[in-house]
Design a protein around this motif. Sequence first.
Motif, PDB file in Angstrom:
ATOM      1  N   HIS A 273       2.704  67.728  71.276  1.00 44.72           N
ATOM      2  CA  HIS A 273       3.759  67.314  72.365  1.00 44.72           C
ATOM      3  C   HIS A 273       2.978  67.091  73.671  1.00 44.72           C
ATOM      4  CE1 HIS A 273       7.656  68.942  70.322  1.00 44.72           C
ATOM      5  NE2 HIS A 273       7.109  67.757  69.970  1.00 44.72           N
ATOM      6  N   TYR A 274       1.913  67.786  73.946  1.00 39.63           N
ATOM      7  CA  TYR A 274       1.230  67.667  75.219  1.00 39.63           C
ATOM      8  C   TYR A 274       0.327  66.477  75.021  1.00 39.63           C
ATOM      9  CZ  TYR A 274      -2.367  68.842  78.724  1.00 39.63           C
ATOM     10  OH  TYR A 274      -2.992  68.686  79.590  1.00 39.63           O
ATOM     11  N   ALA A 275      -0.139  66.231  73.705  1.00 39.68           N
ATOM     12  CA  ALA A 275      -1.051  64.979  73.661  1.00 39.68           C
ATOM     13  C   ALA A 275      -0.343  63.666  73.978  1.00 39.68           C
ATOM     14  CB  ALA A 275      -1.776  64.925  72.211  1.00 39.68           C
ATOM     15  N   ILE A 276       1.043  63.694  73.460  1.00 42.48           N
ATOM     16  CA  ILE A 276       1.824  62.444  73.189  1.00 42.48           C
ATOM     17  C   ILE A 276       2.009  62.362  75.020  1.00 42.48           C
ATOM     18  CG2 ILE A 276       4.237  61.616  72.955  1.00 42.48           C
ATOM     19  CD1 ILE A 276       3.936  63.168  70.277  1.00 42.48           C
ATOM     20  N   GLN A 277       2.483  63.296  75.489  1.00 44.74           N
ATOM     21  CA  GLN A 277       2.747  63.539  77.029  1.00 44.74           C
ATOM     22  C   GLN A 277       1.742  62.620  77.756  1.00 44.74           C
ATOM     23  OE1 GLN A 277       2.723  66.785  79.089  1.00 44.74           O
ATOM     24  NE2 GLN A 277       2.428  65.414  80.966  1.00 44.74           N
ATOM     25  N   GLN A 278       0.549  63.442  77.431  1.00 42.77           N
ATOM     26  CA  GLN A 278      -0.642  62.868  78.386  1.00 42.77           C
ATOM     27  C   GLN A 278      -1.156  61.569  78.040  1.00 42.77           C
ATOM     28  OE1 GLN A 278      -2.707  64.771  80.702  1.00 42.77           O
ATOM     29  NE2 GLN A 278      -0.662  65.738  80.749  1.00 42.77           N
ATOM     30  N   LEU A 279      -1.055  60.877  76.691  1.00 39.28           N
ATOM     31  CA  LEU A 279      -1.410  59.833  76.338  1.00 39.28           C
ATOM     32  C   LEU A 279      -0.524  58.926  76.724  1.00 39.28           C
ATOM     33  CD1 LEU A 279      -2.445  60.732  72.683  1.00 39.28           C
ATOM     34  CD2 LEU A 279      -3.826  59.579  74.304  1.00 39.28           C
ATOM     35  N   LYS A 280       1.062  59.044  76.948  1.00 41.11           N
ATOM     36  CA  LYS A 280       1.905  58.155  77.232  1.00 41.11           C
ATOM     37  C   LYS A 280       1.569  57.953  79.009  1.00 41.11           C
ATOM     38  CE  LYS A 280       5.969  58.642  74.773  1.00 41.11           C
ATOM     39  NZ  LYS A 280       7.235  59.277  74.469  1.00 41.11           N
ATOM     40  N   GLU A 281       1.340  59.107  79.649  1.00 47.27           N
ATOM     41  CA  GLU A 281       1.225  58.897  81.159  1.00 47.27           C
ATOM     42  C   GLU A 281      -0.313  58.372  81.373  1.00 47.27           C
ATOM     43  OE1 GLU A 281       2.143  63.078  82.490  1.00 47.27           O
ATOM     44  OE2 GLU A 281       0.479  62.498  84.252  1.00 47.27           O
ATOM     45  N   LYS A 282      -1.132  58.575  80.809  1.00 45.17           N
ATOM     46  CA  LYS A 282      -2.535  57.888  81.219  1.00 45.17           C
ATOM     47  C   LYS A 282      -2.985  56.683  80.684  1.00 45.17           C
ATOM     48  CE  LYS A 282      -3.305  61.867  83.655  1.00 45.17           C
ATOM     49  NZ  LYS A 282      -3.571  63.406  83.181  1.00 45.17           N
ATOM     50  N   ILE A 283      -2.465  56.333  79.405  1.00 44.47           N
ATOM     51  CA  ILE A 283      -2.902  55.115  78.859  1.00 44.47           C
ATOM     52  C   ILE A 283      -1.585  54.140  78.967  1.00 44.47           C
ATOM     53  CG2 ILE A 283      -4.119  54.136  76.775  1.00 44.47           C
ATOM     54  CD1 ILE A 283      -5.646  56.425  77.666  1.00 44.47           C
ATOM     55  N   PRO A 284      -1.413  53.213  79.961  1.00 45.72           N
ATOM     56  CA  PRO A 284      -0.376  52.243  79.831  1.00 45.72           C
ATOM     57  C   PRO A 284      -0.321  51.497  78.581  1.00 45.72           C
ATOM     58  CG  PRO A 284      -1.638  52.153  81.921  1.00 45.72           C
ATOM     59  CD  PRO A 284      -2.240  53.010  81.045  1.00 45.72           C
ATOM     60  N   GLY A 285       0.586  51.275  77.914  1.00 44.62           N
ATOM     61  CA  GLY A 285       0.761  50.471  76.822  1.00 44.62           C
ATOM     62  C   GLY A 285       0.470  50.955  75.451  1.00 44.62           C
ATOM     63  N   ILE A 286       0.265  52.230  75.798  1.00 47.21           N
ATOM     64  CA  ILE A 286      -0.075  52.909  74.224  1.00 47.21           C
ATOM     65  C   ILE A 286       1.155  52.832  73.433  1.00 47.21           C
ATOM     66  CG2 ILE A 286       0.638  55.346  75.062  1.00 47.21           C
ATOM     67  CD1 ILE A 286      -2.142  56.210  73.210  1.00 47.21           C
ATOM     68  N   LYS A 287       0.882  52.863  71.978  1.00 47.36           N
ATOM     69  CA  LYS A 287       2.163  52.806  71.169  1.00 47.36           C
ATOM     70  C   LYS A 287       1.511  54.121  70.037  1.00 47.36           C
ATOM     71  CE  LYS A 287       3.756  48.114  71.105  1.00 47.36           C
ATOM     72  NZ  LYS A 287       3.698  46.702  70.417  1.00 47.36           N
ATOM     73  N   PHE A 288       2.599  54.436  69.229  1.00 47.72           N
ATOM     74  CA  PHE A 288       2.239  55.415  68.250  1.00 47.72           C
ATOM     75  C   PHE A 288       2.650  54.727  66.906  1.00 47.72           C
ATOM     76  CE2 PHE A 288       3.057  57.362  71.952  1.00 47.72           C
ATOM     77  CZ  PHE A 288       2.071  58.458  72.326  1.00 47.72           C
ATOM     78  N   ASN A 289       1.784  55.018  65.768  1.00 48.75           N
ATOM     79  CA  ASN A 289       2.057  54.425  64.625  1.00 48.75           C
ATOM     80  C   ASN A 289       2.951  55.209  63.803  1.00 48.75           C
ATOM     81  OD1 ASN A 289       0.572  52.041  65.237  1.00 48.75           O
ATOM     82  ND2 ASN A 289      -1.473  53.117  65.053  1.00 48.75           N
ATOM     83  N   GLY A 290       3.773  54.238  62.803  1.00 45.83           N
ATOM     84  CA  GLY A 290       4.392  55.016  61.910  1.00 45.83           C
ATOM     85  C   GLY A 290       5.335  56.154  62.697  1.00 45.83           C
ATOM     86  N   ARG A 291       5.591  57.366  61.961  1.00 48.75           N
ATOM     87  CA  ARG A 291       6.522  58.271  62.736  1.00 48.75           C
ATOM     88  C   ARG A 291       5.820  59.215  63.546  1.00 48.75           C
ATOM     89  NH1 ARG A 291      11.593  56.218  62.799  1.00 48.75           N
ATOM     90  NH2 ARG A 291      12.143  55.300  60.681  1.00 48.75           N
ATOM     91  N   SER A 292       4.643  58.979  63.693  1.00 51.42           N
ATOM     92  CA  SER A 292       3.625  60.143  63.762  1.00 51.42           C
ATOM     93  C   SER A 292       4.041  60.926  65.101  1.00 51.42           C
ATOM     94  CB  SER A 292       2.171  59.729  64.021  1.00 51.42           C
ATOM     95  OG  SER A 292       1.895  58.944  64.977  1.00 51.42           O
ATOM     96  N   ALA A 293       4.789  60.132  66.147  1.00 49.34           N
ATOM     97  CA  ALA A 293       4.994  60.716  67.406  1.00 49.34           C
ATOM     98  C   ALA A 293       6.535  61.537  67.336  1.00 49.34           C
ATOM     99  CB  ALA A 293       5.085  59.829  68.281  1.00 49.34           C
ATOM    100  N   GLU A 294       7.131  61.367  66.058  1.00 51.87           N
ATOM    101  CA  GLU A 294       8.689  61.920  66.190  1.00 51.87           C
ATOM    102  C   GLU A 294       8.349  63.386  65.308  1.00 51.87           C
ATOM    103  OE1 GLU A 294      11.083  59.115  63.910  1.00 51.87           O
ATOM    104  OE2 GLU A 294       9.899  57.490  64.962  1.00 51.87           O
TER     105      GLU A 294
END
Length: 390
Positions: A270-291
């Motif tokens: 969860h921490y990784a998802i939040q940090q990546l969303k915050e710091k890398i604009p336009g990032i996406k997550f493949n498949g269901r991996s962020a769910e």
Amino acid sequence: MERIYLDNAATTPLDEEVIDCMVNVLKFNYGNPSSTHSLGQEAKTILEEVRRKIANSLKVTPGEIIFTSCGTESNNMIIKSAVNYLGVERIITSPLEHKCVAETCLEMKKLKGVELLYLKPDAQGDLDLQELEDALKSSDKKTLVTLMHANNEIGNILDIRKVADLCKENHALFHSDTVQTMAHLDLDFSKIPLDFASCSAHKFHGPKGSGFAFIRKSSGLKGLITGGSQERSMRAGTENVTGIAGLGKAWEISQTKMEDYKNLIIEIKHYAIQQLKEKIPGIKFNGRSAEDKSLYTILNILLPYRNPLIGLQLDMKGIAISQGSACSSGASKPSMVLMSILSEDELECCTPLRISFSHYTKKSDIDALVLALEEIGRPFVIEKSDSLHR
Ligand code: PLP
């Protein structure tokens, strides 16, 4: 340079307790388990205790656990033997499978004339079980369904209980590659009527070169390696006692700590998802991996620019991670999994990365990764129109 390891779906570091256990076995339990003297019988006891421990957790009988060298061997043995000895004429599978399943199925088509049918994943990497049911009902040929439990790239989890029920109803055999979920999820095979499954110790802090195949007793499957009566004549050859002992210790730890490890890893993810969303604009997550319904050990990201060198650049910064690069040209090709779920634009213009965690992963490892991605940044590209004007 501190090394950061974010490639736990590829393999995991050995647990200290596993190392100690294996060293002891190497030093003192060198007997051949097939020998009748006491040294041999001590080695045999080690094997049988591990077998019993695994069987108890999976709620199966010890005789249904066959030790092998790895997940690849287990999957090969199951698919090839099902064709050779159980009269399988048709295999239903998907483009999401690990190479050791995918290539074995292709070999069975080429060498044995087996019909291959692929289910089509949607853009999230999910399979349609209605399509599976229709496929099962569409032919009287003896069928093996081989579909993995959790995908090793995008972490999507298949409802193997539903698949197993469908296969039972339609008299098909069901094999699931459970290499990424064994010892990470609580599996009870008394409630999931699948016929075959596979396991690899190095995916949960055990040694490489040790795994097992689960083979349902009633299936009648035979082994491929002949020349000895080891493993109930399913897999001839002197057993890897040290590797099996290490598998057993890693298994035991995973069973007692599963919930604790899972909660720790979910927090990091969860921490990784939040940090990546915050710091890398336009990032996406493949498949269901962020769910939350995905396998908690895997997060597959799509960076909004193309950088085929990113794995190398991260490695130079001390970060070990798998790339699965989506290049439209050159040597490295996108994986079948990503080709099945990403658009052509995404494959050509973006960069996938698989982050995979263990209970050893720290928040500071995620910080280091995010910082490294920021530092590497978007590669400088000379647009065609620019170069023409010079
Ligand atoms: N199946 C899956 C889903 C995997 O992720 C892997 C390993 O990456 C394998 C099979 C092969 O396992 P092993 O490395 O033990 O041969």
